[in-house]
Motif scaffolding. Structure first.
Motif, mmCIF file in Angstrom:
data_model
loop_
_atom_site.group_PDB
_atom_site.id
_atom_site.type_symbol
_atom_site.label_atom_id
_atom_site.label_comp_id
_atom_site.label_asym_id
_atom_site.label_seq_id
_atom_site.Cartn_x
_atom_site.Cartn_y
_atom_site.Cartn_z
ATOM 1 N N MET A 1 0.849 -1.178 0.000
ATOM 2 C CA MET A 1 0.000 0.000 0.000
ATOM 3 C C MET A 1 0.894 1.240 0.000
ATOM 4 S SD MET A 1 -2.795 1.295 2.876
ATOM 5 C CE MET A 1 -3.519 -0.300 2.997
ATOM 6 N N SER A 2 0.599 2.168 -0.885
ATOM 7 C CA SER A 2 1.388 3.403 -0.963
ATOM 8 C C SER A 2 1.036 4.329 0.205
ATOM 9 C CB SER A 2 1.118 4.119 -2.284
ATOM 10 O OG SER A 2 -0.196 4.662 -2.297
ATOM 11 N N LYS A 3 1.948 5.235 0.493
ATOM 12 C CA LYS A 3 1.709 6.223 1.545
ATOM 13 C C LYS A 3 0.475 7.058 1.214
ATOM 14 C CE LYS A 3 3.038 8.478 5.253
ATOM 15 N NZ LYS A 3 3.114 7.890 6.569
ATOM 16 N N LEU A 4 0.316 7.377 -0.050
ATOM 17 C CA LEU A 4 -0.841 8.143 -0.497
ATOM 18 C C LEU A 4 -2.129 7.385 -0.198
ATOM 19 C CD1 LEU A 4 -2.204 10.478 -1.931
ATOM 20 C CD2 LEU A 4 -1.562 9.433 -4.115
ATOM 21 N N GLU A 5 -2.164 6.119 -0.553
ATOM 22 C CA GLU A 5 -3.355 5.304 -0.293
ATOM 23 C C GLU A 5 -3.618 5.193 1.203
ATOM 24 O OE1 GLU A 5 -5.122 0.820 -1.219
ATOM 25 O OE2 GLU A 5 -3.082 1.328 -1.842
ATOM 26 N N GLN A 6 -2.565 4.979 1.969
ATOM 27 C CA GLN A 6 -2.700 4.838 3.420
ATOM 28 C C GLN A 6 -3.309 6.097 4.042
ATOM 29 O OE1 GLN A 6 1.046 4.137 5.380
ATOM 30 N NE2 GLN A 6 0.213 4.618 7.381
ATOM 31 N N LEU A 7 -2.781 7.254 3.672
ATOM 32 C CA LEU A 7 -3.286 8.508 4.230
ATOM 33 C C LEU A 7 -4.734 8.774 3.815
ATOM 34 C CD1 LEU A 7 -0.118 10.711 3.739
ATOM 35 C CD2 LEU A 7 -1.113 10.021 5.925
ATOM 36 N N ARG A 8 -5.048 8.474 2.560
ATOM 37 C CA ARG A 8 -6.424 8.675 2.079
ATOM 38 C C ARG A 8 -7.393 7.802 2.864
ATOM 39 N NH1 ARG A 8 -9.312 5.526 -0.780
ATOM 40 N NH2 ARG A 8 -7.577 4.354 -1.663
ATOM 41 N N LYS A 9 -7.024 6.538 3.066
ATOM 42 C CA LYS A 9 -7.891 5.608 3.803
ATOM 43 C C LYS A 9 -8.043 6.026 5.262
ATOM 44 C CE LYS A 9 -7.470 1.488 0.959
ATOM 45 N NZ LYS A 9 -7.078 0.073 0.916
ATOM 46 N N GLU A 10 -6.953 6.540 5.854
ATOM 47 C CA GLU A 10 -7.025 7.017 7.242
ATOM 48 C C GLU A 10 -8.028 8.155 7.386
ATOM 49 O OE1 GLU A 10 -3.054 8.026 8.491
ATOM 50 O OE2 GLU A 10 -2.419 5.927 8.517
ATOM 51 N N LYS A 11 -8.191 8.945 6.328
ATOM 52 C CA LYS A 11 -9.167 10.041 6.335
ATOM 53 C C LYS A 11 -10.579 9.549 6.018
ATOM 54 C CE LYS A 11 -6.386 13.598 6.982
ATOM 55 N NZ LYS A 11 -6.503 14.581 8.042
ATOM 56 N N GLY A 12 -10.691 8.261 5.634
ATOM 57 C CA GLY A 12 -12.003 7.697 5.337
ATOM 58 C C GLY A 12 -12.594 8.170 4.020
ATOM 59 N N ILE A 13 -11.727 8.461 3.064
ATOM 60 C CA ILE A 13 -12.188 8.959 1.770
ATOM 61 C C ILE A 13 -11.945 7.897 0.702
ATOM 62 C CG2 ILE A 13 -11.989 10.819 0.073
ATOM 63 C CD1 ILE A 13 -10.551 12.454 2.296
ATOM 64 N N GLY A 14 -12.954 7.598 -0.099
ATOM 65 C CA GLY A 14 -12.807 6.644 -1.192
ATOM 66 C C GLY A 14 -12.042 7.254 -2.358
ATOM 67 N N GLN A 15 -11.516 6.388 -3.207
ATOM 68 C CA GLN A 15 -10.753 6.869 -4.362
ATOM 69 C C GLN A 15 -11.568 7.800 -5.249
ATOM 70 O OE1 GLN A 15 -9.122 3.583 -6.604
ATOM 71 N NE2 GLN A 15 -7.135 3.802 -5.629
ATOM 72 N N SER A 16 -12.783 7.406 -5.565
ATOM 73 C CA SER A 16 -13.624 8.219 -6.454
ATOM 74 C C SER A 16 -13.924 9.587 -5.852
ATOM 75 C CB SER A 16 -14.931 7.497 -6.770
ATOM 76 O OG SER A 16 -14.670 6.323 -7.495
ATOM 77 N N ALA A 17 -14.237 9.597 -4.563
ATOM 78 C CA ALA A 17 -14.542 10.863 -3.891
ATOM 79 C C ALA A 17 -13.316 11.769 -3.844
ATOM 80 C CB ALA A 17 -15.053 10.599 -2.479
ATOM 81 N N PHE A 18 -12.151 11.172 -3.616
ATOM 82 C CA PHE A 18 -10.927 11.958 -3.555
ATOM 83 C C PHE A 18 -10.589 12.530 -4.930
ATOM 84 C CE2 PHE A 18 -6.405 12.781 -2.559
ATOM 85 C CZ PHE A 18 -6.575 13.430 -1.357
ATOM 86 N N ALA A 19 -10.745 11.699 -5.960
ATOM 87 C CA ALA A 19 -10.508 12.165 -7.331
ATOM 88 C C ALA A 19 -11.444 13.316 -7.675
ATOM 89 C CB ALA A 19 -10.682 11.013 -8.311
ATOM 90 N N GLU A 20 -12.687 13.200 -7.241
ATOM 91 C CA GLU A 20 -13.669 14.258 -7.509
ATOM 92 C C GLU A 20 -13.251 15.561 -6.832
ATOM 93 O OE1 GLU A 20 -18.331 15.053 -6.516
ATOM 94 O OE2 GLU A 20 -17.779 13.029 -7.201
ATOM 95 N N ARG A 21 -12.764 15.473 -5.596
ATOM 96 C CA ARG A 21 -12.298 16.671 -4.888
ATOM 97 C C ARG A 21 -11.139 17.332 -5.619
ATOM 98 N NH1 ARG A 21 -12.233 15.193 1.580
ATOM 99 N NH2 ARG A 21 -14.402 14.548 1.712
ATOM 100 N N LEU A 22 -10.312 16.502 -6.272
ATOM 101 C CA LEU A 22 -9.169 17.021 -7.015
ATOM 102 C C LEU A 22 -9.553 17.500 -8.408
ATOM 103 C CD1 LEU A 22 -6.583 14.256 -6.075
ATOM 104 C CD2 LEU A 22 -6.490 16.654 -5.372
ATOM 105 N N GLY A 23 -10.754 17.125 -8.855
ATOM 106 C CA GLY A 23 -11.195 17.511 -10.192
ATOM 107 C C GLY A 23 -10.520 16.704 -11.290
ATOM 108 N N ILE A 24 -10.199 15.437 -10.979
ATOM 109 C CA ILE A 24 -9.570 14.555 -11.963
ATOM 110 C C ILE A 24 -10.363 13.260 -12.070
ATOM 111 C CG2 ILE A 24 -7.250 15.503 -11.626
ATOM 112 C CD1 ILE A 24 -6.615 13.077 -9.853
ATOM 113 N N ALA A 25 -10.084 12.492 -13.104
ATOM 114 C CA ALA A 25 -10.763 11.210 -13.293
ATOM 115 C C ALA A 25 -10.307 10.209 -12.233
ATOM 116 C CB ALA A 25 -10.454 10.656 -14.684
ATOM 117 N N SER A 26 -11.208 9.327 -11.835
ATOM 118 C CA SER A 26 -10.878 8.285 -10.865
ATOM 119 C C SER A 26 -9.733 7.415 -11.353
ATOM 120 C CB SER A 26 -12.096 7.402 -10.578
ATOM 121 O OG SER A 26 -13.106 8.146 -9.968
ATOM 122 N N SER A 27 -9.721 7.126 -12.652
ATOM 123 C CA SER A 27 -8.663 6.282 -13.208
ATOM 124 C C SER A 27 -7.298 6.961 -13.104
ATOM 125 C CB SER A 27 -8.967 5.921 -14.662
ATOM 126 O OG SER A 27 -9.081 7.088 -15.451
#
Length: 68
Positions: free
Chosen positions: A1-27
């Motif tokens: 697991m990458s540090k990025l993934e670990q931190l995102r999961k610790e915040k309880g944010i899904g990949q799609s939701a995080f991508a949306e906050r960044l204004g980028i595609a989930s992929s």
């Protein structure tokens, strides 16, 4: 697991939701987490801000040992 993934999961944010906050595609975000795509500096800064950490806390390479 990458540090990025670990931190995102610790915040309880899904990949799609995080991508949306960044204004980028989930992929695109998924490729960032897997290290399959380079992250623009501006996006790295935005990611760090959203996760309330320093850019260095996420994106500095891990220490490793070089064998002969």
């Amino acid at each position: 697991m990458s540090k990025l993934e670990q931190l995102r999961k610790e915040k309880g944010i899904g990949q799609s939701a995080f991508a949306e906050r960044l204004g980028i595609a989930s992929s695109t975000y998924c490729q960032y987490e897997k290290g399959a795509r380079m992250i623009p500096v501006s996006t790295a800064i935005e990611i760090a801000d959203l996760l309330s950490v320093k850019v260095e806390d996420i994106f500095l390479p891990m220490k490793f040992t070089v064998s002969k």
